[in-house]
Design an enzyme around this catalytic site. Sequence first.
Site, PDB file in Angstrom:
ATOM      1  N   ASP A  36       0.754  -1.322   0.151  1.00  0.00           N
ATOM      2  CA  ASP A  36       0.111   0.027   0.017  1.00  0.00           C
ATOM      3  C   ASP A  36       0.816   1.298  -0.053  1.00  0.00           C
ATOM      4  O   ASP A  36       1.996   1.328   0.459  1.00  0.00           O
ATOM      5  CB  ASP A  36      -0.941  -0.231   1.386  1.00  0.00           C
ATOM      6  N   ASN A  38       1.071   3.327  -2.819  1.00  0.00           N
ATOM      7  CA  ASN A  38       1.608   3.700  -4.172  1.00  0.00           C
ATOM      8  C   ASN A  38       1.071   5.205  -4.717  1.00  0.00           C
ATOM      9  O   ASN A  38       1.683   6.216  -5.115  1.00  0.00           O
ATOM     10  CB  ASN A  38       1.095   2.690  -5.519  1.00  0.00           C
ATOM     11  N   GLY A  39      -0.309   5.339  -4.408  1.00  0.00           N
ATOM     12  CA  GLY A  39      -0.754   6.741  -4.865  1.00  0.00           C
ATOM     13  C   GLY A  39      -0.011   7.829  -4.063  1.00  0.00           C
ATOM     14  O   GLY A  39       0.027   8.973  -4.844  1.00  0.00           O
ATOM     15  N   ARG A  49      -1.005   9.262 -10.217  1.00  0.00           N
ATOM     16  CA  ARG A  49      -1.281   7.973  -9.373  1.00  0.00           C
ATOM     17  C   ARG A  49      -0.281   6.922 -10.115  1.00  0.00           C
ATOM     18  O   ARG A  49       0.182   5.736  -9.536  1.00  0.00           O
ATOM     19  CB  ARG A  49      -2.480   7.615  -8.956  1.00  0.00           C
ATOM     20  N   HIS A  53       2.208   3.435  -9.109  1.00  0.00           N
ATOM     21  CA  HIS A  53       2.025   1.976  -9.277  1.00  0.00           C
ATOM     22  C   HIS A  53       3.155   1.323 -10.332  1.00  0.00           C
ATOM     23  O   HIS A  53       3.493   0.266  -9.868  1.00  0.00           O
ATOM     24  CB  HIS A  53       0.547   1.762 -10.123  1.00  0.00           C
ATOM     25  N   SER A  81      -8.017  -5.580  -4.962  1.00  0.00           N
ATOM     26  CA  SER A  81      -9.091  -6.137  -3.786  1.00  0.00           C
ATOM     27  C   SER A  81     -10.469  -5.961  -4.316  1.00  0.00           C
ATOM     28  O   SER A  81     -10.510  -5.381  -5.482  1.00  0.00           O
ATOM     29  CB  SER A  81      -8.999  -5.332  -2.438  1.00  0.00           C
ATOM     30  N   LEU A 147      10.336 -20.490  -5.677  1.00  0.00           N
ATOM     31  CA  LEU A 147       9.488 -19.624  -4.976  1.00  0.00           C
ATOM     32  C   LEU A 147       8.261 -19.948  -5.459  1.00  0.00           C
ATOM     33  O   LEU A 147       8.117 -19.877  -6.908  1.00  0.00           O
ATOM     34  CB  LEU A 147       9.951 -18.557  -4.747  1.00  0.00           C
ATOM     35  N   ARG A 205       1.981  -4.616   6.109  1.00  0.00           N
ATOM     36  CA  ARG A 205       1.436  -3.881   5.438  1.00  0.00           C
ATOM     37  C   ARG A 205       2.083  -2.540   5.283  1.00  0.00           C
ATOM     38  O   ARG A 205       2.537  -2.013   6.472  1.00  0.00           O
ATOM     39  CB  ARG A 205       0.038  -3.416   6.084  1.00  0.00           C
ATOM     40  N   ARG A 211      -4.759  -1.531   9.310  1.00  0.00           N
ATOM     41  CA  ARG A 211      -5.863  -2.121   8.913  1.00  0.00           C
ATOM     42  C   ARG A 211      -5.365  -3.510   7.847  1.00  0.00           C
ATOM     43  O   ARG A 211      -4.487  -3.158   7.365  1.00  0.00           O
ATOM     44  CB  ARG A 211      -6.837  -1.433   8.531  1.00  0.00           C
ATOM     45  N   SER A 213      -7.884  -4.700   5.467  1.00  0.00           N
ATOM     46  CA  SER A 213      -8.367  -4.228   4.149  1.00  0.00           C
ATOM     47  C   SER A 213      -8.793  -5.724   3.573  1.00  0.00           C
ATOM     48  O   SER A 213      -8.502  -5.840   2.243  1.00  0.00           O
ATOM     49  CB  SER A 213      -7.662  -3.379   3.446  1.00  0.00           C
ATOM     50  N   GLU A 224       2.466 -13.324  12.045  1.00  0.00           N
ATOM     51  CA  GLU A 224       3.176 -12.105  12.816  1.00  0.00           C
ATOM     52  C   GLU A 224       3.284 -10.774  11.988  1.00  0.00           C
ATOM     53  O   GLU A 224       3.125 -10.796  10.850  1.00  0.00           O
ATOM     54  CB  GLU A 224       4.527 -12.343  13.015  1.00  0.00           C
TER      55      GLU A 224
END
Length: 258
Positions: A36, A38-39, A49, A53, A81, A147, A205, A211, A213, A224
Amino acid sequence: MTIKENAEAGSLLQEIYKEAGLDFLNIPKHIAIIMDGNGRWAKKRLMPRSLGHREGAEALRRTLKSCVEFGIHYLSVYVFSTENWKRPRKEIAFLMAFLKDIIINEIQEIDKEGVCVRCLGDLSALDDNLQKLIREAEAKTRDNDILQMNLMLNYGSRDEIVKACRHIAEDVVEKKIDSIDDINEDLLSGYLFTNGIPDPDIYIRTGGDYRMSNYLLWQSAYSELFFIDTLWPDFNRAELINVIKMFQKRDRRFGGLV
Ligand code: IPE
Ligand code: IPE
Ligand code: MG
């Protein structure tokens, strides 16, 4: 990998952990990230924006490399999301087109790194061309085992859990599940998009908000959590090392006393 190659890779990893001041015996298996900020990163620089990104994609490239370097087996990143459809049409169109470009331009390199790509979420809402690119990328990288990178796309935990419940109900009706008593935590986990993937050890985050989201709510029951102020485009290897260091200092009890 032969036993010899495996041992060599192990000792190289041990060196990398030592050099970074990390504990080789406590390697996280799965790192989940809400990328979170980027904007805001772009706004601070008076840029559109979309440039935020673009820089965010750079940060993801860096992070994927670092996760490979540190022997992480699963990296799950929140790309879009189920609530992000509320954004302006122009931003959504940019994000979807950008995602297509990334898949087309980077899949070769990602494959070469031994990374397996999975896209998890309600993909049926995406345009046909994007769905096709995703299927091809997944098929091309399916056998890679360095991975697994999960791109969480049109993903929302509540939607995921509702879909799982519907699917379970169908399987009860069709007698694929014998008895309601068979419905337990393990069974429900198996109906989620993340079926077969271990729960995240580390849940990050970026961007300064505290939060979740709608991200991996079920799976993060004992993850964790790390809420960091850095905006996603500024996230880098040093920040990742710092998070792993903090993780390794935490005492995970899983409800017990040890
Ligand atoms: C996260 O950055 C990326 C996506 C949701 C696609 P944002 O676009 O939410 O950036 P901020 O939070 O507005 O700074
Ligand atoms: C979460 O970020 C979604 C992604 C990073 C893809 P948001 O920016 O959409 O979350 P809110 O709106 O701040 O909760
Ligand atoms: Mg945001």
